[in-house]
Design a protein around this motif. Sequence first.
Motif, PDB file in Angstrom:
ATOM      1  N   TRP A  14       0.879  -1.354   0.036  1.00 30.61           N
ATOM      2  CA  TRP A  14      -0.008  -0.021   0.054  1.00 30.61           C
ATOM      3  C   TRP A  14       0.777   1.300  -0.039  1.00 30.61           C
ATOM      4  O   TRP A  14       0.394   2.033  -0.672  1.00 30.61           O
ATOM      5  CB  TRP A  14      -1.032  -0.097   1.262  1.00 30.61           C
ATOM      6  CG  TRP A  14      -2.013  -0.878   0.968  1.00 30.61           C
ATOM      7  CD1 TRP A  14      -2.360  -2.062   1.625  1.00 30.61           C
ATOM      8  CD2 TRP A  14      -3.056  -0.663  -0.018  1.00 30.61           C
ATOM      9  NE1 TRP A  14      -3.528  -2.648   1.299  1.00 30.61           N
ATOM     10  CE2 TRP A  14      -4.219  -1.873   0.065  1.00 30.61           C
ATOM     11  CE3 TRP A  14      -3.521   0.382  -0.876  1.00 30.61           C
ATOM     12  CZ2 TRP A  14      -5.145  -2.106  -0.578  1.00 30.61           C
ATOM     13  CZ3 TRP A  14      -4.463   0.036  -1.607  1.00 30.61           C
ATOM     14  CH2 TRP A  14      -5.365  -1.085  -1.554  1.00 30.61           C
ATOM     15  N   ALA A  15       2.018   1.275   0.636  1.00 34.36           N
ATOM     16  CA  ALA A  15       3.057   2.301   0.569  1.00 34.36           C
ATOM     17  C   ALA A  15       3.510   2.582  -0.810  1.00 34.36           C
ATOM     18  O   ALA A  15       3.980   3.787  -0.928  1.00 34.36           O
ATOM     19  CB  ALA A  15       4.178   2.140   1.407  1.00 34.36           C
ATOM     20  N   VAL A  16       3.359   1.615  -1.912  1.00 31.30           N
ATOM     21  CA  VAL A  16       3.753   1.839  -3.016  1.00 31.30           C
ATOM     22  C   VAL A  16       2.487   2.365  -4.112  1.00 31.30           C
ATOM     23  O   VAL A  16       2.408   3.131  -4.818  1.00 31.30           O
ATOM     24  CB  VAL A  16       4.659   0.686  -3.514  1.00 31.30           C
ATOM     25  CG1 VAL A  16       4.820   0.800  -5.009  1.00 31.30           C
ATOM     26  CG2 VAL A  16       5.878   0.506  -2.731  1.00 31.30           C
ATOM     27  N   VAL A  61      13.892   6.062  -1.220  1.00 35.67           N
ATOM     28  CA  VAL A  61      14.761   6.472  -0.171  1.00 35.67           C
ATOM     29  C   VAL A  61      14.194   6.054   1.136  1.00 35.67           C
ATOM     30  O   VAL A  61      14.787   5.435   1.906  1.00 35.67           O
ATOM     31  CB  VAL A  61      15.015   7.894  -0.465  1.00 35.67           C
ATOM     32  CG1 VAL A  61      15.773   8.113   0.969  1.00 35.67           C
ATOM     33  CG2 VAL A  61      16.239   8.345  -1.350  1.00 35.67           C
ATOM     34  N   GLY A  62      13.021   6.274   1.315  1.00 36.76           N
ATOM     35  CA  GLY A  62      12.126   5.878   2.332  1.00 36.76           C
ATOM     36  C   GLY A  62      12.362   4.547   2.909  1.00 36.76           C
ATOM     37  O   GLY A  62      12.355   3.988   3.784  1.00 36.76           O
ATOM     38  N   VAL A  74      10.763   7.317   8.453  1.00 38.73           N
ATOM     39  CA  VAL A  74      11.112   7.939   7.211  1.00 38.73           C
ATOM     40  C   VAL A  74      10.594   7.574   6.022  1.00 38.73           C
ATOM     41  O   VAL A  74      10.119   8.390   5.105  1.00 38.73           O
ATOM     42  CB  VAL A  74      12.722   7.841   6.942  1.00 38.73           C
ATOM     43  CG1 VAL A  74      13.184   8.367   5.699  1.00 38.73           C
ATOM     44  CG2 VAL A  74      13.386   8.375   8.021  1.00 38.73           C
ATOM     45  N   MET A  75      10.062   6.313   5.887  1.00 38.01           N
ATOM     46  CA  MET A  75       9.537   5.826   4.779  1.00 38.01           C
ATOM     47  C   MET A  75       7.911   6.303   4.997  1.00 38.01           C
ATOM     48  O   MET A  75       7.404   6.820   3.879  1.00 38.01           O
ATOM     49  CB  MET A  75       9.216   4.337   4.811  1.00 38.01           C
ATOM     50  CG  MET A  75       8.445   3.758   3.769  1.00 38.01           C
ATOM     51  SD  MET A  75       8.059   2.131   3.964  1.00 38.01           S
ATOM     52  CE  MET A  75       6.822   2.014   5.291  1.00 38.01           C
ATOM     53  N   MET A  78       7.914  10.039   3.736  1.00 37.17           N
ATOM     54  CA  MET A  78       8.011  10.185   2.064  1.00 37.17           C
ATOM     55  C   MET A  78       6.859   9.950   1.561  1.00 37.17           C
ATOM     56  O   MET A  78       6.394  10.426   0.669  1.00 37.17           O
ATOM     57  CB  MET A  78       9.200   9.490   1.833  1.00 37.17           C
ATOM     58  CG  MET A  78      10.656   9.652   2.344  1.00 37.17           C
ATOM     59  SD  MET A  78      10.948  11.233   1.682  1.00 37.17           S
ATOM     60  CE  MET A  78      12.740  11.480   2.160  1.00 37.17           C
ATOM     61  N   VAL A  79       6.250   8.657   1.793  1.00 31.27           N
ATOM     62  CA  VAL A  79       4.736   8.416   1.252  1.00 31.27           C
ATOM     63  C   VAL A  79       3.917   9.311   1.649  1.00 31.27           C
ATOM     64  O   VAL A  79       3.040   9.838   0.654  1.00 31.27           O
ATOM     65  CB  VAL A  79       4.495   6.950   1.587  1.00 31.27           C
ATOM     66  CG1 VAL A  79       3.296   6.768   1.268  1.00 31.27           C
ATOM     67  CG2 VAL A  79       5.533   5.885   1.339  1.00 31.27           C
ATOM     68  N   ILE A  80       3.780   9.827   2.706  1.00 35.24           N
ATOM     69  CA  ILE A  80       2.543  10.815   2.884  1.00 35.24           C
ATOM     70  C   ILE A  80       2.870  11.884   2.347  1.00 35.24           C
ATOM     71  O   ILE A  80       1.900  12.698   1.686  1.00 35.24           O
ATOM     72  CB  ILE A  80       2.525  10.817   4.596  1.00 35.24           C
ATOM     73  CG1 ILE A  80       1.934   9.523   5.148  1.00 35.24           C
ATOM     74  CG2 ILE A  80       1.758  12.107   4.826  1.00 35.24           C
ATOM     75  CD1 ILE A  80       1.815   9.618   6.529  1.00 35.24           C
TER      76      ILE A  80
END
Length: 115
Positions: A14-16, A61-62, A74-75, A78-80
Amino acid sequence: MEELMNLHFTNLWWAVAVPLILMVLDIITGYYNAWKNEDVSSSKMRDGLGKKCAELCYIVVGFLFKFAFDVDIVMYFMVIYVCYMEIVSLFENCAKLGLPVPDKIKNKLNNKEEE
């Protein structure tokens, strides 16, 4: 309310997937807006796709921080951040297309053509 305090993606896919879906929607609405205004330009599309590639690099990078250093924040940041940029861009495109956008949001957008 406690569920909102523990905001996290239930699956890393989901983060992708969420940023990718938002990117595709932004590309579609941006292209349709350019087509409607007879302003389709390959150089503008290259610039836009270059920005999308940079946004994907943020997400990578996250993920590197998550898996290399075991730092999830960090991930998630970056996603948000990428999702926020895409949602704002979608609102801008929808406002340019004449779709109904709440006035509170429309007043905050950077649509120079509407001023």
